[in-house]
Design a protein around this motif. Structure first.
Motif, short mmCIF file in Angstrom:
data_model
loop_
_atom_site.label_atom_id
_atom_site.label_comp_id
_atom_site.label_asym_id
_atom_site.label_seq_id
_atom_site.Cartn_x
_atom_site.Cartn_y
_atom_site.Cartn_z
N HIS A 1 0.38 -7.61 10.57
CA HIS A 1 0.84 -8.58 9.76
C HIS A 1 0.91 -8.10 8.02
CE1 HIS A 1 0.28 -11.38 13.05
NE2 HIS A 1 -1.28 -10.70 12.77
N TYR A 2 0.75 -7.16 7.69
CA TYR A 2 0.61 -6.26 6.53
C TYR A 2 1.53 -5.82 6.17
CZ TYR A 2 -4.58 -7.96 6.87
OH TYR A 2 -5.79 -8.70 7.62
N ASP A 3 2.47 -5.68 4.98
CA ASP A 3 3.30 -5.18 4.26
C ASP A 3 2.92 -3.47 3.41
OD1 ASP A 3 5.87 -6.82 5.36
OD2 ASP A 3 4.50 -8.09 3.65
N ALA A 4 1.15 -4.50 2.80
CA ALA A 4 0.77 -2.73 2.60
C ALA A 4 -0.69 -3.57 2.25
CB ALA A 4 1.43 -2.95 1.15
N LEU A 5 -1.45 -2.78 2.52
CA LEU A 5 -3.52 -2.86 1.97
C LEU A 5 -3.65 -2.23 0.92
CD1 LEU A 5 -2.92 -1.72 4.97
CD2 LEU A 5 -5.55 -2.80 5.37
N LEU A 6 -4.84 -2.61 -0.29
CA LEU A 6 -5.22 -2.43 -1.64
C LEU A 6 -6.37 -1.96 -1.03
CD1 LEU A 6 -4.66 -1.87 -4.39
CD2 LEU A 6 -5.63 -4.24 -4.87
N ALA A 7 -6.99 -0.63 -1.10
CA ALA A 7 -8.21 -0.11 -1.12
C ALA A 7 -9.08 -0.56 -2.74
CB ALA A 7 -8.33 1.06 -0.24
N MET A 8 -10.37 -0.23 -2.92
CA MET A 8 -10.95 -0.68 -4.02
C MET A 8 -11.21 0.49 -4.83
SD MET A 8 -11.05 -3.65 -5.05
CE MET A 8 -9.61 -4.40 -4.37
N TYR A 9 -11.28 2.10 -3.88
CA TYR A 9 -11.17 3.23 -4.13
C TYR A 9 -10.91 4.21 -2.78
CZ TYR A 9 -14.84 2.66 -0.72
OH TYR A 9 -16.14 2.54 0.06
N HIS A 10 -10.98 5.52 -3.24
CA HIS A 10 -9.63 6.77 -2.62
C HIS A 10 -10.18 7.22 -1.34
CE1 HIS A 10 -8.65 10.68 -1.86
NE2 HIS A 10 -7.62 10.93 -2.85
N ASP A 11 -11.54 7.16 -1.50
CA ASP A 11 -12.11 7.55 0.58
C ASP A 11 -12.08 5.99 0.53
OD1 ASP A 11 -11.83 9.84 -0.46
OD2 ASP A 11 -14.02 10.57 0.33
N ALA B 1 1.23 6.43 1.67
CA ALA B 1 2.18 5.92 3.07
C ALA B 1 2.60 6.53 4.60
CB ALA B 1 3.61 5.03 2.73
N ASN B 2 2.97 6.06 5.77
CA ASN B 2 2.84 6.33 6.79
C ASN B 2 4.21 5.80 7.09
OD1 ASN B 2 0.69 5.39 8.32
ND2 ASN B 2 -0.03 7.34 7.99
N GLU B 3 4.27 6.16 9.02
CA GLU B 3 5.01 5.14 9.19
C GLU B 3 4.07 3.83 10.20
OE1 GLU B 3 6.07 8.28 12.92
OE2 GLU B 3 7.77 8.57 11.47
N THR B 4 2.93 4.16 10.20
CA THR B 4 2.15 3.06 10.38
C THR B 4 1.44 2.86 9.43
OG1 THR B 4 0.83 4.58 11.79
CG2 THR B 4 -0.34 2.43 11.23
N MET B 5 1.17 2.59 8.30
CA MET B 5 1.18 1.48 6.70
C MET B 5 1.17 1.80 5.31
SD MET B 5 -3.56 2.79 7.21
CE MET B 5 -2.93 2.93 9.36
N ARG B 6 1.29 1.37 4.55
CA ARG B 6 0.88 1.70 3.10
C ARG B 6 -0.29 1.63 2.77
NH1 ARG B 6 5.57 -1.73 4.22
NH2 ARG B 6 7.50 -0.60 3.88
N VAL B 7 -0.97 1.77 1.58
CA VAL B 7 -2.25 1.86 1.53
C VAL B 7 -2.04 2.04 -0.74
CG1 VAL B 7 -4.44 2.53 1.33
CG2 VAL B 7 -3.39 2.86 3.84
N ALA B 8 -2.65 1.30 -1.36
CA ALA B 8 -2.72 1.58 -2.37
C ALA B 8 -3.50 1.92 -2.67
CB ALA B 8 -1.30 -0.07 -3.00
N LEU B 9 -3.95 2.13 -4.15
CA LEU B 9 -5.30 2.47 -4.89
C LEU B 9 -5.38 1.27 -5.80
CD1 LEU B 9 -5.60 6.33 -3.54
CD2 LEU B 9 -6.90 4.41 -2.75
N ALA B 10 -6.93 1.03 -5.93
CA ALA B 10 -7.24 0.18 -6.84
C ALA B 10 -8.04 1.10 -7.95
CB ALA B 10 -8.56 -1.32 -6.76
N THR B 11 -8.46 2.02 -7.94
CA THR B 11 -8.93 3.58 -8.91
C THR B 11 -8.17 4.36 -7.87
OG1 THR B 11 -11.81 3.41 -7.46
CG2 THR B 11 -10.98 2.25 -9.76
N THR B 12 -8.23 5.59 -8.29
CA THR B 12 -8.08 7.17 -7.68
C THR B 12 -9.35 7.70 -7.72
OG1 THR B 12 -7.22 7.78 -10.20
CG2 THR B 12 -5.23 6.57 -8.45
#
Length: 328
Positions: free
Chosen positions: A251-261, A148-159
């Motif tokens: 509009h998003y409180d967080a995003l979930l990405a499917m993979y690291h990059d 996370a930073n001041e712009t967005m929160r990005v969680a990962l489904a795989t690391t």
């Protein structure tokens, strides 16, 4: 909540972690902060920076500028900045585990960690894949990595998986567990009553209705439909190339990405210096810096403390959010 108590682990002693800790405590604090590490290394870092540092016992911590409470965990051998020694690997792991045990036991409200050198830990004879995994094993729980930073929160489904293994790792059960953990953490750690989570597709254009892959149709969409029926607010699966547009991010409180990059390069481009790495799902807040040991900068006084300062502030906010919910 009584006065907030946070634990701090500098990380690899030959890297920039110790000097970042010294810079962190040059200003007075309203919370109590206890570091877990080697006193000689911290004093050497202060000397290299030509900054004052007074190490005190945890019970004597008053949060004064240039003062740091320390739970001493001595290194096995002396430290030369920029040249890590595997002989000190055990002390690094002991510091992490001791601080985390303090969090599990209620002595601290949260944990902040500096950068650790994975290869050096393994060279020291300790099997180590990362601090996230170590803390999850210690607490006996499943976790989710979020940056996370001041712009967005990005969680990962795989690391940290090879790209060819990612699709097989995105199963309905794993995706449900990740989204549940992310949703719960946004509520408990960030005080967002009804979070909106954007879920990215795995394939280009989120599969283009099956023409570019079946994972969206067979796995992601059914999981999202099931969780929406429970009341979760989930957008997606979305094409990753447009999900990060500023007009959408609002509009998003967080995003979930499917993979690291898929997600982290965008986050780091938008504000690397103040990005932090958050472990969701632990019984306590844990926030780490989002950079490595920077051995080439260690001891030279040029390392930027912004990520550690942001990690401390984020951990404090998360701890207060948890306390506020528990007090209801």
């Amino acid at each position: 909540m009584n006065q907030l108590r946070l634990a701090l682990v500098p990380g690899e002693p030959a890297g920039v972690g110790p000097e970042l800790c010294v810079r962190l405590v040059q200003s007075a604090r309203t919370h109590r902060l206890t570091a877990f590490g080697d006193p000689e290394t911290l004093q050497a870092a202060a000397h290299a920076l030509d900054l004052p540092l007074r190490l005190v016992a945890p019970e004597d911590d008053q949060g004064r500028a240039s003062e740091l409470a320390l739970h001493a965990i001595p290194n096995a051998v002396g430290v030369a900045f920029g040249r890590p020694d595997p002989a000190n690997a055990r002390a690094v792991i002991d510091a992490l585990e001791t601080a985390a045990n303090g969090c599990l036991g209620g002595d601290f409200h949260g944990l902040v960690t500096g950068p650790v050198h994975k290869a050096v830990i393994n060279q020291g004879g300790i099997a180590y894949t990362g601090t996230t995994e170590l803390l999850a094993t210690q607490a006996r729980c499943s976790v989710v990595m979020m940056l996370a930073n001041e712009t967005m929160r990005v969680a990962l489904a795989t690391t940290h998986l090879p790209l060819r293994d990612v699709a097989d790792a995105i199963t309905p059960g794993a995706l449900v567990a990740t989204l549940r953990t992310l949703h719960a953490a946004l509520r408990s750690d960030f005080g967002i009553e009804r979070p909106c989570i954007a879920v990215l597709g795995l394939n280009p254009h989120a599969g283009e209705a099956g023409h570019l892959g079946q994972e969206e149709i067979e796995v992601i969409e059914p999981v999202l439909a099931s969780l929406r029926s429970e009341g979760m607010v989930l957008e997606g699966p979305l094409p990753a190339d447009t999900a990060f547009l500023p007009a959408r991010l609002r509009h998003y409180d967080a995003l979930l990405a499917m993979y690291h990059d898929q997600g982290l390069p965008v986050l780091k481009f938008s504000g690397f210096e103040r990005a932090v790495n958050i472990t969701l799902g632990l019984p306590y807040p844990r926030v780490a810096v989002d950079h490595g040991t920077a051995l080439d900068l260690a001891g030279k006084g040029s390392a930027d403390p912004s990520s550690l300062i942001a990690a401390m502030a984020t951990c404090a906010r998360m701890a207060r959010a948890r306390s506020a919910i528990m007090a209801r």
